[in-house]
Write a protein that holds these residues in place. Sequence first.
Motif, PDB file in Angstrom:
ATOM      1  N   LYS A 159       0.832  -1.205   0.000  1.00  0.00           N
ATOM      2  CA  LYS A 159       0.000   0.000   0.000  1.00  0.00           C
ATOM      3  C   LYS A 159       0.868   1.256   0.000  1.00  0.00           C
ATOM      4  O   LYS A 159       1.722   1.435   0.865  1.00  0.00           O
ATOM      5  N   SER A 160       0.622   2.126  -0.964  1.00  0.00           N
ATOM      6  CA  SER A 160       1.456   3.316  -1.137  1.00  0.00           C
ATOM      7  C   SER A 160       1.371   4.277   0.044  1.00  0.00           C
ATOM      8  O   SER A 160       2.324   5.013   0.313  1.00  0.00           O
ATOM      9  N   ASP A 161       0.235   4.269   0.763  1.00  0.00           N
ATOM     10  CA  ASP A 161       0.103   5.196   1.890  1.00  0.00           C
ATOM     11  C   ASP A 161       0.760   4.671   3.165  1.00  0.00           C
ATOM     12  O   ASP A 161       0.661   5.282   4.226  1.00  0.00           O
ATOM     13  N   GLN A 162       1.440   3.521   3.055  1.00  0.00           N
ATOM     14  CA  GLN A 162       2.148   2.982   4.212  1.00  0.00           C
ATOM     15  C   GLN A 162       3.658   2.884   3.973  1.00  0.00           C
ATOM     16  O   GLN A 162       4.384   2.297   4.777  1.00  0.00           O
ATOM     17  N   MET A 163       4.120   3.469   2.879  1.00  0.00           N
ATOM     18  CA  MET A 163       5.552   3.431   2.598  1.00  0.00           C
ATOM     19  C   MET A 163       6.324   4.277   3.617  1.00  0.00           C
ATOM     20  O   MET A 163       5.850   5.323   4.053  1.00  0.00           O
ATOM     21  N   VAL A 164       7.495   3.809   3.969  1.00  0.00           N
ATOM     22  CA  VAL A 164       8.373   4.562   4.871  1.00  0.00           C
ATOM     23  C   VAL A 164       9.562   5.038   4.051  1.00  0.00           C
ATOM     24  O   VAL A 164      10.359   4.234   3.558  1.00  0.00           O
ATOM     25  N   ARG A 165       9.660   6.332   3.870  1.00  0.00           N
ATOM     26  CA  ARG A 165      10.789   6.895   3.134  1.00  0.00           C
ATOM     27  C   ARG A 165      11.084   8.285   3.656  1.00  0.00           C
ATOM     28  O   ARG A 165      10.182   9.098   3.835  1.00  0.00           O
ATOM     29  N   GLY A 166      12.325   8.543   3.917  1.00  0.00           N
ATOM     30  CA  GLY A 166      12.736   9.844   4.419  1.00  0.00           C
ATOM     31  C   GLY A 166      14.206   9.794   4.786  1.00  0.00           C
ATOM     32  O   GLY A 166      14.937   8.908   4.338  1.00  0.00           O
ATOM     33  N   THR A 167      14.642  10.729   5.593  1.00  0.00           N
ATOM     34  CA  THR A 167      16.040  10.738   6.018  1.00  0.00           C
ATOM     35  C   THR A 167      16.137  10.926   7.522  1.00  0.00           C
ATOM     36  O   THR A 167      15.256  11.523   8.146  1.00  0.00           O
ATOM     37  N   ILE A 168      17.197  10.390   8.087  1.00  0.00           N
ATOM     38  CA  ILE A 168      17.515  10.635   9.489  1.00  0.00           C
ATOM     39  C   ILE A 168      18.974  11.068   9.560  1.00  0.00           C
ATOM     40  O   ILE A 168      19.752  10.818   8.629  1.00  0.00           O
ATOM     41  N   THR A 169      19.336  11.707  10.647  1.00  0.00           N
ATOM     42  CA  THR A 169      20.719  12.139  10.836  1.00  0.00           C
ATOM     43  C   THR A 169      21.261  11.532  12.120  1.00  0.00           C
ATOM     44  O   THR A 169      20.665  11.691  13.187  1.00  0.00           O
ATOM     45  N   LEU A 170      22.358  10.821  12.012  1.00  0.00           N
ATOM     46  CA  LEU A 170      22.989  10.225  13.188  1.00  0.00           C
ATOM     47  C   LEU A 170      23.937  11.240  13.817  1.00  0.00           C
ATOM     48  O   LEU A 170      24.737  11.853  13.111  1.00  0.00           O
ATOM     49  N   PRO A 171      23.870  11.414  15.130  1.00  0.00           N
ATOM     50  CA  PRO A 171      24.711  12.428  15.788  1.00  0.00           C
ATOM     51  C   PRO A 171      26.207  12.230  15.589  1.00  0.00           C
ATOM     52  O   PRO A 171      26.972  13.195  15.596  1.00  0.00           O
ATOM     53  N   HIS A 172      26.631  10.980  15.391  1.00  0.00           N
ATOM     54  CA  HIS A 172      28.066  10.714  15.233  1.00  0.00           C
ATOM     55  C   HIS A 172      28.403  10.105  13.874  1.00  0.00           C
ATOM     56  O   HIS A 172      29.488   9.546  13.691  1.00  0.00           O
ATOM     57  N   GLY A 173      27.484  10.222  12.918  1.00  0.00           N
ATOM     58  CA  GLY A 173      27.731   9.696  11.585  1.00  0.00           C
ATOM     59  C   GLY A 173      27.781   8.174  11.560  1.00  0.00           C
ATOM     60  O   GLY A 173      27.535   7.509  12.566  1.00  0.00           O
ATOM     61  N   THR A 174      28.105   7.621  10.401  1.00  0.00           N
ATOM     62  CA  THR A 174      28.144   6.161  10.252  1.00  0.00           C
ATOM     63  C   THR A 174      29.565   5.603  10.262  1.00  0.00           C
ATOM     64  O   THR A 174      29.749   4.396  10.347  1.00  0.00           O
ATOM     65  N   GLY A 175      30.548   6.484  10.151  1.00  0.00           N
ATOM     66  CA  GLY A 175      31.928   6.016  10.077  1.00  0.00           C
ATOM     67  C   GLY A 175      32.340   5.630   8.669  1.00  0.00           C
ATOM     68  O   GLY A 175      33.481   5.252   8.425  1.00  0.00           O
ATOM     69  N   LYS A 176      31.404   5.741   7.744  1.00  0.00           N
ATOM     70  CA  LYS A 176      31.682   5.375   6.355  1.00  0.00           C
ATOM     71  C   LYS A 176      31.888   6.633   5.517  1.00  0.00           C
ATOM     72  O   LYS A 176      31.186   7.626   5.696  1.00  0.00           O
ATOM     73  N   LYS A 177      32.839   6.573   4.606  1.00  0.00           N
ATOM     74  CA  LYS A 177      33.039   7.675   3.666  1.00  0.00           C
ATOM     75  C   LYS A 177      31.941   7.583   2.610  1.00  0.00           C
ATOM     76  O   LYS A 177      31.850   6.607   1.874  1.00  0.00           O
ATOM     77  N   VAL A 178      31.092   8.588   2.559  1.00  0.00           N
ATOM     78  CA  VAL A 178      29.946   8.581   1.649  1.00  0.00           C
ATOM     79  C   VAL A 178      30.289   9.328   0.365  1.00  0.00           C
ATOM     80  O   VAL A 178      30.705  10.488   0.405  1.00  0.00           O
ATOM     81  N   PRO A 202      12.162  14.418  -3.569  1.00  0.00           N
ATOM     82  CA  PRO A 202      11.907  15.535  -2.642  1.00  0.00           C
ATOM     83  C   PRO A 202      11.660  15.045  -1.215  1.00  0.00           C
ATOM     84  O   PRO A 202      12.061  15.686  -0.248  1.00  0.00           O
ATOM     85  N   LYS A 203      11.004  13.883  -1.088  1.00  0.00           N
ATOM     86  CA  LYS A 203      10.660  13.354   0.231  1.00  0.00           C
ATOM     87  C   LYS A 203      11.900  13.008   1.045  1.00  0.00           C
ATOM     88  O   LYS A 203      11.910  13.125   2.269  1.00  0.00           O
ATOM     89  N   SER A 204      12.952  12.582   0.358  1.00  0.00           N
ATOM     90  CA  SER A 204      14.175  12.210   1.072  1.00  0.00           C
ATOM     91  C   SER A 204      15.170  13.368   1.149  1.00  0.00           C
ATOM     92  O   SER A 204      16.277  13.206   1.652  1.00  0.00           O
ATOM     93  N   GLY A 205      14.765  14.519   0.636  1.00  0.00           N
ATOM     94  CA  GLY A 205      15.640  15.687   0.704  1.00  0.00           C
ATOM     95  C   GLY A 205      16.750  15.689  -0.319  1.00  0.00           C
ATOM     96  O   GLY A 205      17.702  16.471  -0.220  1.00  0.00           O
ATOM     97  N   THR A 206      16.627  14.826  -1.336  1.00  0.00           N
ATOM     98  CA  THR A 206      17.683  14.746  -2.345  1.00  0.00           C
ATOM     99  C   THR A 206      17.313  15.459  -3.649  1.00  0.00           C
ATOM    100  O   THR A 206      18.074  15.419  -4.611  1.00  0.00           O
ATOM    101  N   VAL A 207      16.153  16.089  -3.684  1.00  0.00           N
ATOM    102  CA  VAL A 207      15.815  17.023  -4.763  1.00  0.00           C
ATOM    103  C   VAL A 207      15.652  18.376  -4.090  1.00  0.00           C
ATOM    104  O   VAL A 207      14.707  18.604  -3.339  1.00  0.00           O
ATOM    105  N   THR A 208      16.599  19.268  -4.324  1.00  0.00           N
ATOM    106  CA  THR A 208      16.620  20.524  -3.584  1.00  0.00           C
ATOM    107  C   THR A 208      17.433  21.588  -4.316  1.00  0.00           C
ATOM    108  O   THR A 208      18.355  21.270  -5.068  1.00  0.00           O
ATOM    109  N   GLU A 209      17.075  22.840  -4.074  1.00  0.00           N
ATOM    110  CA  GLU A 209      17.870  23.950  -4.605  1.00  0.00           C
ATOM    111  C   GLU A 209      19.116  24.167  -3.748  1.00  0.00           C
ATOM    112  O   GLU A 209      20.143  24.634  -4.230  1.00  0.00           O
TER     113      GLU A 209
END
Length: 234
Positions: A54-73, A141-148
């Motif tokens: 069901k499209s109205d139950q999809m989970v998509r977005g972004t979170i920010t970890l206070p100490h990062g992931t330790g991975k070079k992105v 746009p929902k994940s913040g990856t389409v932006t000015e």
Amino acid sequence: MPKRSKRYSRVRELVDRAKFYSIDEAIELVKKTATAKFDETIELAIKTGIDPRKSDQMVRGTITLPHGTGKKVRVLVFAKGEKAKEAQEAGADIVGAEELIEKIAKEGFLDFDVAIATPDMMRYVGRLGKILGPRGLMPSPKSGTVTEDVASAVKEFKSGRIEIRNDRTGNLHLPIGKVSFDKEKLKENLVSALSQINSMRPQAVKGRFLEKAVISSTMGPGIKLDISKIEAGR
């Protein structure tokens, strides 16, 4: 079922499969069961109560970890002119427009972890949907990856912002740090991730949203978490 190594079998015995561990206990145990010779990633897997059909139950977005992931992105940005310059100055690894789209479409170039695009580029980037979409790399746009504001987006993803998206079975998977992180940083990342994901609960979901959560190192066994306080918003 693939045969497990003696090392895995040995550390697996340290984990009580029937127990739901407190966050402090789980962090200590996941570090103890990470015995590989490289700096393993600590991963969080969450079983949700959504219906992924069901499209109205999809989970998509972004979170920010206070100490990062330790991975070079590695961050790629689709932009032109001044916006391309801003992305480069912010630390983007790859910046381009139509020529970059062609490289992905014709050569299968996918050496990046996050793709960001300015809104005006999406009419061109859209043709990459079948390539980037299944890999979770399509700008949205929902994940913040389409932006000015490409500069801010680049800096945030470089510093620990993670895109969250449920898989076909409704589960979520994300890194929360490295074994080399100290316990307090791992705990803060884990608690922050669970709290932020809990706040992303779709309104259409009935019953429990976070059904089960497990952490593990790259080569280690899963450790079930007691997330009752997170679910209750405490």
